[in-house]
Design a protein around this motif. Structure first.
Motif, PDB file in Angstrom:
ATOM      1  N   VAL A 127       0.824  -1.118  -0.004  1.00 46.55           N
ATOM      2  CA  VAL A 127       0.076   0.157  -0.001  1.00 46.55           C
ATOM      3  C   VAL A 127       0.957   1.384  -0.062  1.00 46.55           C
ATOM      4  CG1 VAL A 127      -0.097  -0.034   2.491  1.00 46.55           C
ATOM      5  CG2 VAL A 127      -1.930   1.090   0.989  1.00 46.55           C
ATOM      6  N   LEU A 128       2.231   1.329   0.500  1.00 46.49           N
ATOM      7  CA  LEU A 128       2.695   2.505   0.609  1.00 46.49           C
ATOM      8  C   LEU A 128       4.120   1.994  -0.296  1.00 46.49           C
ATOM      9  CD1 LEU A 128       3.031   3.358   4.203  1.00 46.49           C
ATOM     10  CD2 LEU A 128       1.748   4.488   2.526  1.00 46.49           C
ATOM     11  N   GLY A 129       3.879   1.356  -1.389  1.00 47.82           N
ATOM     12  CA  GLY A 129       4.908   0.957  -2.245  1.00 47.82           C
ATOM     13  C   GLY A 129       4.520   0.897  -3.606  1.00 47.82           C
ATOM     14  N   MET A 130       5.316   0.057  -4.569  1.00 46.23           N
ATOM     15  CA  MET A 130       4.942  -0.078  -5.895  1.00 46.23           C
ATOM     16  C   MET A 130       3.537  -0.093  -6.348  1.00 46.23           C
ATOM     17  SD  MET A 130       4.694  -2.016  -8.719  1.00 46.23           S
ATOM     18  CE  MET A 130       5.329  -3.620  -8.339  1.00 46.23           C
ATOM     19  N   PRO A 131       2.889  -1.025  -5.728  1.00 48.52           N
ATOM     20  CA  PRO A 131       1.324  -1.364  -5.882  1.00 48.52           C
ATOM     21  C   PRO A 131       0.588  -0.003  -5.865  1.00 48.52           C
ATOM     22  CG  PRO A 131       2.420  -3.251  -5.187  1.00 48.52           C
ATOM     23  CD  PRO A 131       3.369  -2.056  -4.775  1.00 48.52           C
ATOM     24  N   GLY A 132       0.612   0.454  -4.503  1.00 41.98           N
ATOM     25  CA  GLY A 132      -0.014   1.707  -4.024  1.00 41.98           C
ATOM     26  C   GLY A 132       0.297   2.693  -4.907  1.00 41.98           C
ATOM     27  N   PHE A 133       1.435   3.107  -5.384  1.00 38.36           N
ATOM     28  CA  PHE A 133       1.731   4.080  -6.030  1.00 38.36           C
ATOM     29  C   PHE A 133       1.349   4.030  -7.595  1.00 38.36           C
ATOM     30  CE2 PHE A 133       4.851   6.231  -9.070  1.00 38.36           C
ATOM     31  CZ  PHE A 133       4.365   7.599  -8.772  1.00 38.36           C
ATOM     32  N   GLY A 158      -6.776  -6.947  -4.835  1.00 37.68           N
ATOM     33  CA  GLY A 158      -5.661  -7.181  -4.923  1.00 37.68           C
ATOM     34  C   GLY A 158      -4.874  -5.913  -4.452  1.00 37.68           C
ATOM     35  N   ALA A 159      -3.444  -6.008  -4.518  1.00 33.05           N
ATOM     36  CA  ALA A 159      -2.708  -4.886  -4.166  1.00 33.05           C
ATOM     37  C   ALA A 159      -2.848  -3.531  -4.608  1.00 33.05           C
ATOM     38  CB  ALA A 159      -1.133  -5.074  -4.169  1.00 33.05           C
ATOM     39  N   VAL A 160      -3.118  -3.649  -5.852  1.00 29.41           N
ATOM     40  CA  VAL A 160      -3.227  -2.406  -6.868  1.00 29.41           C
ATOM     41  C   VAL A 160      -4.962  -2.109  -6.868  1.00 29.41           C
ATOM     42  CG1 VAL A 160      -3.232  -0.991  -9.062  1.00 29.41           C
ATOM     43  CG2 VAL A 160      -1.290  -2.600  -8.288  1.00 29.41           C
ATOM     44  N   GLY A 161      -5.750  -2.989  -7.185  1.00 27.77           N
ATOM     45  CA  GLY A 161      -7.165  -2.642  -7.233  1.00 27.77           C
ATOM     46  C   GLY A 161      -7.735  -2.274  -6.035  1.00 27.77           C
ATOM     47  N   SER A 162      -7.399  -2.764  -4.838  1.00 29.65           N
ATOM     48  CA  SER A 162      -8.071  -2.249  -3.627  1.00 29.65           C
ATOM     49  C   SER A 162      -7.667  -0.973  -3.340  1.00 29.65           C
ATOM     50  CB  SER A 162      -7.321  -3.193  -2.291  1.00 29.65           C
ATOM     51  OG  SER A 162      -6.040  -3.066  -2.345  1.00 29.65           O
ATOM     52  N   VAL A 163      -6.578  -0.332  -3.885  1.00 30.44           N
ATOM     53  CA  VAL A 163      -6.145   1.045  -3.339  1.00 30.44           C
ATOM     54  C   VAL A 163      -6.847   1.962  -4.420  1.00 30.44           C
ATOM     55  CG1 VAL A 163      -4.237   2.559  -3.418  1.00 30.44           C
ATOM     56  CG2 VAL A 163      -4.175   0.507  -2.443  1.00 30.44           C
ATOM     57  N   VAL A 164      -7.075   1.525  -5.740  1.00 29.02           N
ATOM     58  CA  VAL A 164      -7.769   2.245  -6.673  1.00 29.02           C
ATOM     59  C   VAL A 164      -9.290   2.546  -6.244  1.00 29.02           C
ATOM     60  CG1 VAL A 164      -8.901   1.975  -8.798  1.00 29.02           C
ATOM     61  CG2 VAL A 164      -6.526   1.431  -8.647  1.00 29.02           C
ATOM     62  N   GLY A 165      -9.995   1.510  -5.798  1.00 28.68           N
ATOM     63  CA  GLY A 165     -11.411   1.614  -5.379  1.00 28.68           C
ATOM     64  C   GLY A 165     -11.392   2.674  -4.410  1.00 28.68           C
ATOM     65  N   ASN A 331      -4.205 -15.640  -4.318  1.00 27.62           N
ATOM     66  CA  ASN A 331      -3.903 -14.880  -3.167  1.00 27.62           C
ATOM     67  C   ASN A 331      -4.980 -13.961  -2.646  1.00 27.62           C
ATOM     68  OD1 ASN A 331      -3.394 -13.424  -5.903  1.00 27.62           O
ATOM     69  ND2 ASN A 331      -2.945 -11.626  -4.448  1.00 27.62           N
ATOM     70  N   PHE A 332      -4.828 -13.430  -1.482  1.00 30.45           N
ATOM     71  CA  PHE A 332      -5.920 -12.712  -1.058  1.00 30.45           C
ATOM     72  C   PHE A 332      -5.317 -11.402  -0.322  1.00 30.45           C
ATOM     73  CE2 PHE A 332     -10.407 -12.961   1.387  1.00 30.45           C
ATOM     74  CZ  PHE A 332     -10.380 -11.445   1.254  1.00 30.45           C
ATOM     75  N   GLY A 333      -5.172 -10.150  -1.059  1.00 29.05           N
ATOM     76  CA  GLY A 333      -4.466  -9.002  -0.508  1.00 29.05           C
ATOM     77  C   GLY A 333      -2.967  -9.036  -1.241  1.00 29.05           C
ATOM     78  N   LYS A 334      -2.309  -8.178  -0.704  1.00 31.00           N
ATOM     79  CA  LYS A 334      -1.022  -7.927  -1.088  1.00 31.00           C
ATOM     80  C   LYS A 334       0.152  -9.234  -0.789  1.00 31.00           C
ATOM     81  CE  LYS A 334       3.025  -6.522  -3.140  1.00 31.00           C
ATOM     82  NZ  LYS A 334       3.210  -7.786  -3.542  1.00 31.00           N
ATOM     83  N   LEU A 335       0.596  -9.960  -1.809  1.00 29.17           N
ATOM     84  CA  LEU A 335       1.229 -11.047  -1.560  1.00 29.17           C
ATOM     85  C   LEU A 335       2.823 -10.666  -1.272  1.00 29.17           C
ATOM     86  CD1 LEU A 335       1.013 -14.362  -1.563  1.00 29.17           C
ATOM     87  CD2 LEU A 335       1.618 -14.399  -3.820  1.00 29.17           C
TER      88      LEU A 335
END
Length: 340
Positions: A127-133, A158-165, A331-335
């Protein structure tokens, strides 16, 4: 360090379709010794991400493939064990790109020090790294959601989609998340606050999506492709924006001629007549926004508007099977792999 061994996972062969365990090789090597100006890193956490499938292939891409016999690449959180670099000292925790191995030597370039008291260090891979960014830059720069608009995102748990929404909601838009299975759908709806959660495995998924978007779709954040995109495309409004972040449904195809009728002319006609903006991107394009992202995202986490979930597997040796599962949506969340 002569009595220690460095566990490394290398690319044994290029996958034919979906990766299997035999495409990876687990080996033991001597722990490298840092020279002047260098530091020895011990990996604590390894990030597993869909883009790594592309690195296993020689198909044309935005980055060079991993060579046969080389360590699989990947983002890591590591501890400085030994330092001959004045900018770092033993015990520092850093964000690095050491790949699938327990130890690595770095010259210090590209490392970012992490504060373990500010947030769990593993969040620097999520969330504070590449996927979140990736979510932040792709949605706000290309998607540009406006209050009241409908934003749809695939792979929403997932790591990206969850932050997008969640960012879409923060910006006043309506968030429709697409995920695989009732548990993931419940998570994005009940815990992350999406307005609607849809299971793409449902036999009537396309009809459910249409009902959930009565005013059409203004922004579609693409992570998947495949039948999800086919259901989304007819619902895109005039001037809709489509940031294309990933196409995980196609990652195991490795190019080649596609079967079936050529639908490109019809697709391009719709892009033209509806004035659609479909824009692929790599998060490195927007690196000048990284400081703003870290500041805003940390604030959203602190006030509870941005939440996250991690899927942690133990042991570097578990990385190949965990990665195979990632490409299958297990996976369920950032792996992340907890290495040490």
């Amino acid at each position: 360090m002569t009595d220690l061994k460095n566990t490394r996972i290398t690319l044994a062969r290029r996958p034919q379709g979906a990766p299997v365990a035999e495409d990876f090789h687990i080996e033991q090597a001597p722990v490298p010794e840092p020279s002047k100006g260098e530091l020895l890193l011990k990996t604590r956490f390894l990030s597993l991400d869909p883009y790594m499938r592309g690195r296993m292939s020689t198909a044309k891409s935005y980055a060079k493939p991993v060579e046969i016999g080389d360590v699989m690449e990947g983002g890591t959180v590591a501890e400085v064990v030994t330092s001959h670099n004045p900018d770092f000292r033993a015990g520092d925790i850093v964000l690095s790109h050491s790949g699938w191995q327990a130890y690595a030597v770095s010259d210090g370039k590209g490392l970012r020090k992490l504060d373990p008291d500010a947030a769990p260090v593993s969040t620097a891979l999520g969330v504070l790294g590449m996927p979140g960014f990736t979510a932040y830059a792709g949605l706000l720069t290309i998607g540009q959601p406006k209050p009241g608009e409908t934003v749809v995102v695939a792979a929403a748990s997932g790591a990206v989609g969850s932050v997008v929404g969640q960012i879409a909601r923060i910006k006043g838009a309506r968030a429709v998340g697409i995920a695989g299975g009732p548990e993931k759908c419940a998570f994005i709806r009940d815990e992350l606050g999406f307005d609607v959660a849809l299971d793409h495995r449902a036999p009537d998924f396309a009809e459910q999506l249409k009902a959930a978007c009565p005013d059409g779709i203004d922004v579609y954040f693409e992570n998947v492709g495949g039948h999800v995109f086919e259901a989304v495309f007819p619902l895109l409004n005039t001037y809709a924006r489509v940031p294309v972040c990933g196409l995980i449904a196609h990652y195991n195809q490795d190019g080649g001629a596609s079967s079936g009728p050529d639908r490109l002319p019809g697709f391009m006609r719709e892009v033209l007549t509806r004035s659609l903006q479909i824009r692929g991107f790599i998060q490195l394009e927007f690196s000048d926004q990284k400081d703003a992202f870290l500041k805003e995202a940390a604030g959203w986490i602190a006030d509870g508007r941005l939440r996250y979930r991690e899927d942690v597997v133990d042991g570097l040796e578990a990385a190949p099977q965990a990665f195979i599962g990632l490409l299958e949506g297990r996976n369920f969340g950032k792996l992340v792999v907890k290495v040490a």
